[in-house]
Scaffold this active site. Structure first.
Site, PDB file in Angstrom:
ATOM      1  N   GLU A   1       4.295  -6.088   4.441  1.00  0.00           N
ATOM      2  CA  GLU A   1       4.117  -5.441   5.749  1.00  0.00           C
ATOM      3  C   GLU A   1       5.381  -5.571   6.599  1.00  0.00           C
ATOM      4  OE1 GLU A   1       1.750  -3.621   7.082  1.00  0.00           O
ATOM      5  OE2 GLU A   1       0.411  -3.733   5.358  1.00  0.00           O
TER       6      GLU A   1
ATOM      7  N   HIS B   1       3.922   3.793  12.522  1.00  0.00           N
ATOM      8  CA  HIS B   1       2.856   4.596  13.111  1.00  0.00           C
ATOM      9  C   HIS B   1       3.349   5.498  14.243  1.00  0.00           C
ATOM     10  CE1 HIS B   1      -0.736   1.920  11.619  1.00  0.00           C
ATOM     11  NE2 HIS B   1       0.226   2.020  10.718  1.00  0.00           N
TER      12      HIS B   1
ATOM     13  N   ASP C   1      -0.575   4.277   0.967  1.00  0.00           N
ATOM     14  CA  ASP C   1      -1.120   5.228   1.939  1.00  0.00           C
ATOM     15  C   ASP C   1      -0.441   5.065   3.288  1.00  0.00           C
ATOM     16  OD1 ASP C   1      -2.458   2.678   2.077  1.00  0.00           O
ATOM     17  OD2 ASP C   1      -3.936   3.564   3.424  1.00  0.00           O
TER      18      ASP C   1
ATOM     19  N   ASP D   1       6.362   1.503   6.914  1.00  0.00           N
ATOM     20  CA  ASP D   1       4.992   1.025   6.722  1.00  0.00           C
ATOM     21  C   ASP D   1       4.286   1.860   5.666  1.00  0.00           C
ATOM     22  OD1 ASP D   1       2.662  -0.389   7.008  1.00  0.00           O
ATOM     23  OD2 ASP D   1       2.067   0.563   8.886  1.00  0.00           O
TER      24      ASP D   1
ATOM     25  N   GLU E   1      -5.200   1.005   2.690  1.00  0.00           N
ATOM     26  CA  GLU E   1      -4.949  -0.080   3.634  1.00  0.00           C
ATOM     27  C   GLU E   1      -5.035   0.405   5.067  1.00  0.00           C
ATOM     28  OE1 GLU E   1      -2.880  -2.976   6.206  1.00  0.00           O
ATOM     29  OE2 GLU E   1      -2.401  -0.862   5.902  1.00  0.00           O
ATOM     30  N   GLU E   2      -4.570   1.620   5.300  1.00  0.00           N
ATOM     31  CA  GLU E   2      -4.555   2.148   6.656  1.00  0.00           C
ATOM     32  C   GLU E   2      -5.915   2.684   7.093  1.00  0.00           C
ATOM     33  OE1 GLU E   2      -2.234   1.577   8.491  1.00  0.00           O
ATOM     34  OE2 GLU E   2      -0.290   1.673   7.496  1.00  0.00           O
TER      35      GLU E   2
ATOM     36  N   HIS F   1       0.831  -1.196   0.000  1.00  0.00           N
ATOM     37  CA  HIS F   1       0.000   0.000   0.000  1.00  0.00           C
ATOM     38  C   HIS F   1       0.863   1.242   0.000  1.00  0.00           C
ATOM     39  CE1 HIS F   1       0.536   0.789   4.414  1.00  0.00           C
ATOM     40  NE2 HIS F   1       0.577  -0.533   4.494  1.00  0.00           N
TER      41      HIS F   1
END
Length: 376
Positions: A163, A348, A75, A104, A134-135, A73
């Site tokens: 991931e 994150h 995003d 990530d 995805e997030e 992903h």
């Protein structure tokens, strides 16, 4: 050849906070087109969860062979405040590259593209499945891509999701499954009244507490060889009563269950619903199943990835199903799926960062995976 660090920097510079694309897929499309991929892009959905940009790219070799796909992903989650530098301006400090999405998972996307550039001649088909959703709610991303793939005759035999699975050092963990997740919202109506006259009221907080007491005391299962026991957690309780002498008219709670492959989301919802009905017949329960548990039994794909990791890093990776959910929960419906990528220590978080050496090593691992999976 493609420089993995430079490509990662270009992707970090796109502030692609879900569902915004901010040019990230254009960067990916340009890189893939330059190494012989046919790139398909489309937009799905609308406000408030979209529109979402998606990309599917494929390159077919001269000889027949399997279809190997990489999924990822573009995003990222919101950056938050307190970074040492602008989160969307990539910065190298020492041996680390800082920026939102470094691990990530823009670094892994860049590593796979760089790896694909090193393997221009292969058998079978090599594809990339990249979403911008995805997030977030994940309603207009990978699921939409899967529909597009089915309509266009694209059927991977194996999928590797990039991931950040590594815990302490690159290569120590491969994910071969994930627990499922279901959220539930319980609303218990009552009859408002004076606390000194409880017989004239019906306290919904008392009923809600009985519900939560019962459901949290239940041991759902004991886990199994590959999964830890399923667990239920209360994530919110609200009454919204500003007065000290009033029995409230309503009480609400939210809970989440992370469950293994001995459970299904629907069965767990009904299990909680039965308790709610017994304790508060007028209450309502609303549920959203984010994904079911899945397991890719150890076999060809996990062995292939594990051998590549060990050859490059010298580390024998553990096979795990720990952690949260990912889009692998959807892709597992298509074929065997495993996840492998960078260290997850800073994902994150503020000052998200990836080691430059890990980006190069991950590219080497992905190259070996592609060569082995699609060797001529």
């Amino acid at each position: 050849m493609i420089d993995v660090v430079s490509l990662t920097e270009r992707l970090i510079a796109c502030p692609s906070v879900t569902p915004a694309d901010a040019g990230a897929l254009a960067v990916i499309a340009e890189a893939l087109a330059g190494i012989g991929f046919t790139v398909h892009r489309f937009t799905d959905g609308g406000p408030p969860d979209g529109p979402v940009e998606n990309l599917f790219a494929t390159r077919t070799g001269a000889a027949p062979g399997p279809h190997f796909a990489f999924a990822g992903h573009s995003d990222v989650v919101p950056a938050g405040s307190g970074w040492q530098s602008d989160p969307f301006t990539p910065v190298r400090r020492g041996d680390l590259l800082y920026g939102r999405g470094a691990v990530d998972m823009k670094g892994a996307v860049a590593a796979f593209i760089a790896a694909a550039a090193r393997v221009p001649n292969h058998a079978g088909t090599l594809s990339l499945i990249i979403t911008g959703d995805e997030e977030g709610p994940a309603t207009h991303g990978t699921l939409a891509l899967m529909e597009w793939m089915a309509a266009n005759g694209q059927h991977p035999d194996m999928i590797l999701v990039g991931e950040p699975t590594s815990d302490r050092r690159l290569g120590d963990t491969i994910k071969i499954g994930r627990r499922g997740s279901v959220n539930m919202w319980i609303e218990v109506p009552g009859t408002q009244g004076h606390v000194a006259y409880p017989h004239l009221a019906d306290n919904p907080a008392t009923r809600l507490l009985r519900i939560l007491d019962r459901v949290t005391k239940v041991r759902l299962d004991e886990g199994n060889r590959w999964f830890q026991p399923s667990n239920l957690e209360v994530t919110d309780i609200a009454v919204g009563n500003p007065a000290t002498n009033v029995i409230p008219a309503e009480a609400r709670a939210r809970l989440n269950i992370r469950f293994n492959d001995e459970q299904t989301g629907a069965a767990l919802v009904e299990r909680v619903r039965a308790v709610v009905a017994e304790e508060a017949p007028r209450a309502t329960l609303t549920a959203k199943i984010s994904g079911e548990a899945f397991l890719t039994e150890p076999g060809l794909l996990s062995t292939l990835v594990g051998a590549a990791v060990e050859r490059v890093t010298g580390v024998t990776p553990a096979l795990s199903t720990s952690g949260g959910t990912s889009d692998a929960r959807f892709l597992s419906r298509l074929c065997p799926v495993v996840e492998f990528g960078l260290l997850n220590a800073t994902m994150h978080k503020l000052d998200e960062a990836v080691a430059l050496a890990d980006l190069h090593a991950l590219t080497d691992i992905y190259e070996r995976v592609v060569r082995t999976a699609l060797e001529r």
